[in-house]
Each structure stands twice: as C-alpha cells, then as structure tokens.
Scaffold this active site. Sequence first.
Site, PDB file in Angstrom:
ATOM      1  N   SER A 170       1.094  -1.683  -0.320  1.00 10.72           N
ATOM      2  CA  SER A 170      -0.561  -0.170   0.317  1.00 10.72           C
ATOM      3  C   SER A 170       0.654   1.682  -0.205  1.00 10.72           C
ATOM      4  CB  SER A 170      -1.000  -0.230   1.043  1.00 10.72           C
ATOM      5  OG  SER A 170      -2.045   0.849   0.955  1.00 10.72           O
TER       6      SER A 170
ATOM      7  N   ASP B 152      -9.224  -5.245  -4.525  1.00 13.13           N
ATOM      8  CA  ASP B 152      -9.035  -4.229  -3.625  1.00 13.13           C
ATOM      9  C   ASP B 152     -10.143  -2.486  -3.559  1.00 13.13           C
ATOM     10  OD1 ASP B 152      -7.339  -2.258  -2.200  1.00 13.13           O
ATOM     11  OD2 ASP B 152      -5.553  -3.549  -2.748  1.00 13.13           O
TER      12      ASP B 152
ATOM     13  N   HIS C 207      -7.393  -6.075  -0.646  1.00 15.81           N
ATOM     14  CA  HIS C 207      -5.976  -5.234  -0.229  1.00 15.81           C
ATOM     15  C   HIS C 207      -5.276  -5.571   0.929  1.00 15.81           C
ATOM     16  CE1 HIS C 207      -4.171  -1.259  -0.181  1.00 15.81           C
ATOM     17  NE2 HIS C 207      -3.989  -1.607   1.070  1.00 15.81           N
TER      18      HIS C 207
END
Length: 432
Positions: free
Chosen positions: A253, A365, A396
Amino acid sequence: MRALTRCGMGMMLLFTATLAQAAPPAQTAAALLDHLQAGEATAAEAMFTPEMAKAVPAAQLQALWQSFGALQDRGAAQVTARGEVSVVTQRLRFAVGDIDTQVAVDAGGRVAGLNFKPATAQAPPAAPVPADASFQELPFDVVSDKGALPGTLALPKGKGPFRAVVLVHGSGPQDRDETIGPNRPFLDVARGLAAHGIAVLRYEKRTKARPQEFSGNDYTMDDETTNDAVAAVAGLAKATGIDAHHVYVMGHSQGGMLAPRIAQRSGKVAGLVLWSAPARSLLTVLPEQNRYLLGLDGSISADDQAILDKLDGQIAAARGTAPVAAKDLPLGVPASYWRAFENIDPVADAKASALPILLLQGGRDFQVVDTDWQLWHHGLARQRQASFKHYPAVNHLGVAGQGPGSLQEYNTPGNVLPQLVDDVAQWIEAQR
C-alpha cells in the site's frame, strides 16, 4: 483508528465544549458516556459547541446510542496523546456487540471529538514456527539515530548467503505483522518467503513503537517510513547469512508507493515489489475510499454527504499553503506530512529507477483500485524490467474472497493467497 482513515472510517461526531474546570481526559470521557447511558440527552448536548448541537441534536445522538441496545460492560479506558488532544479509547459491550469508543479531549478539558465504531476482531497469537520448519525466526532490531525499532528476521536454515526482503508497512501505526483485525499479512508473507529460502525482515513501524515522537510535531513520510526502511536495508545487508547484493524491498500500500524513494535513498536495494501500491496522491485516493464505503448500502445520505464535504474541505486546506492545525486536516495529520507527500509521484519515481520491479494487485481491492493499476501499467509499459501480477479474487490484504470488498471483510480471519507469495519468491529467485 480515526473516523476517516486511509483504510476506512468509523462514525465520527466532532465537537468542542468548554468545561467549568479542566478534568482528567478519562474523567471527561466517562462523564459523557454516563450522560448517554442514563438517557440524559440534554446533559450530553450541553457539552457540545453550538455548531455540534446544531449538526447533531441531542435526540439524534441518543437515538444512535439506543440503537446499540443495552450497555452490558465498559472496558478499561486508555489515554493516548495525539497532537493537541488526548484520546480516550474504551471498548463498550452492548447487546448488539462490542463498540470501540474514542473521546478526544483537549488540553482545557474540552471534548473535541467522539467516535463510535464496531470493535475489530483481535488477531490470535501467532503460531510458533514448527521445530522442523526450514527456517527460524530471530529478533532483529532496526537501528538508526532516532532509536531502535524491534523486529523479527525469518532466516532460512542452512549456510547461506540468502536473498532477503525488507517488508514496508502501509499507512497507520502498524506492527511488524501488519495486523489488521484477525489478519497478519506480513507474517504470512515472511514465513511463506522464508519457506522458499528467502530471508525476510519485518519490524514495528515507528508510529507504532514510538508514537511519542509524532505528538504535536511536524513530520513527513520520511520520518514515518522512508528513513527507517533505509536503515532496515542497511542493517539487513550487513547481517550474517544475508546476500548483500540481493536485498529487496516489498512495500504494501503506502509502503509500495514509497518503495522507489526508499531504494533511491538506500543505494543498496536489488529490486522492488510494489503490493497494492497507489499510483495517485493519497489525498485523491482518500475521498474515493470513503465515498465507496459510505455508498455500500446503495445510497449516499445527507449525513454521509456532510462527512464527505467536511473531508473535501480538509483536503483543500491540506493542499493549500496557509498555516492550518493538524486537527483541521485529514486524519489529524499535520500539513507538513500532506504537503510533502503531494510532491511525490510514485509512477515517475518507479520509471526513474533502473531496478527490476514486480507489481501486485488484487481485483477486489477497494482501497487501491483499477485506476491505479492501469496508471502503473501505462507508466511502466516501456520498462522491460517491470512485471505485473493480478489476482482477481484478492482484497487489499492479499486475502481471497467474494463479492464487493468492505471493512467488515477485514474482520474475517484469512491468509495471504499462497500464489501471491509463490510469485514473489519465484521473481526474486529469477533476478541476476
């Protein structure tokens, strides 16, 4: 977790109130909860600023409280300093389930915020590494002039030297396993890669291990993430049994977004793995995430829109140049952080790197979406050393599932898709 976060939101009611005399933060929070529990909506409203009383009338607040059912128990209150306020966190057990409550109290004893959100499931204790496993886990501190961060090195058994990976966290105060609810994605990746014969270092993020360093101070993503990741690479490259010519950075991320920056500052990174990495500004992604979550019930209510409008105002202030308090910005993070991050173009940074890059993306995601994935594809289309892996069923956290992604899914125990770990291992093993 604040009400509006880079991973989602709770139910936020913002207000300020002047008390006759400043009381300890826990006492102030207890008084507010006492009023609500006793059905004293008017007394609770008396603690509000006029703006809060207008936005959230006593009857509306009391209806929200009553929707939780009977209060069965109050957990211990924990007080944490966050910039200009003290946040009192307490778990409340209602008939409908556990609710995590956060009451923000300023230095004058005024209530500055109230946040209710469903309690997240806790991760079970990590299972010990079996004695017959092909790797072992060893303590490994990340050392810098800002203080050491405790970590764990998953080290394959045998002579070595072994190729190695440094895991870099996403947003927020993450632990070494990147624990989210009952899930530990970094633990899954570290042990999975170690079973392939690749050493993996994971460590406590500075905002988790040393939050006092960020209280009331201006800071940037380098103070939060970059500098420690550079130190982690340097420390790992010097460790016994590690192939110093093959130390890789795998950023998840926000950590993936910063991975090219980390490599450029380190000079000792052999390649990059960008896992669910945003290709756009965090201040662009943040409102998209919140609109998605607020609209999961099929509509955006007037109250929902008010939340989004408030966030838009905070983002505009963050992107401006005028002085503004952290409490008036997204997530309560200072302007120095947002304005420094706005100058980062992760796709351009990756294009400027001569390193091999592997990009990983989940099809479910909702935090880093297909728009970002396409921007990565377009930006790195001519990079011969860029590889792409897409996993349609993955969220995610790297966990496979079905249906639209949601925050609630993060409370369901799962593991990172083994194929994702295998793909990373095979890519690292293929590098020359």
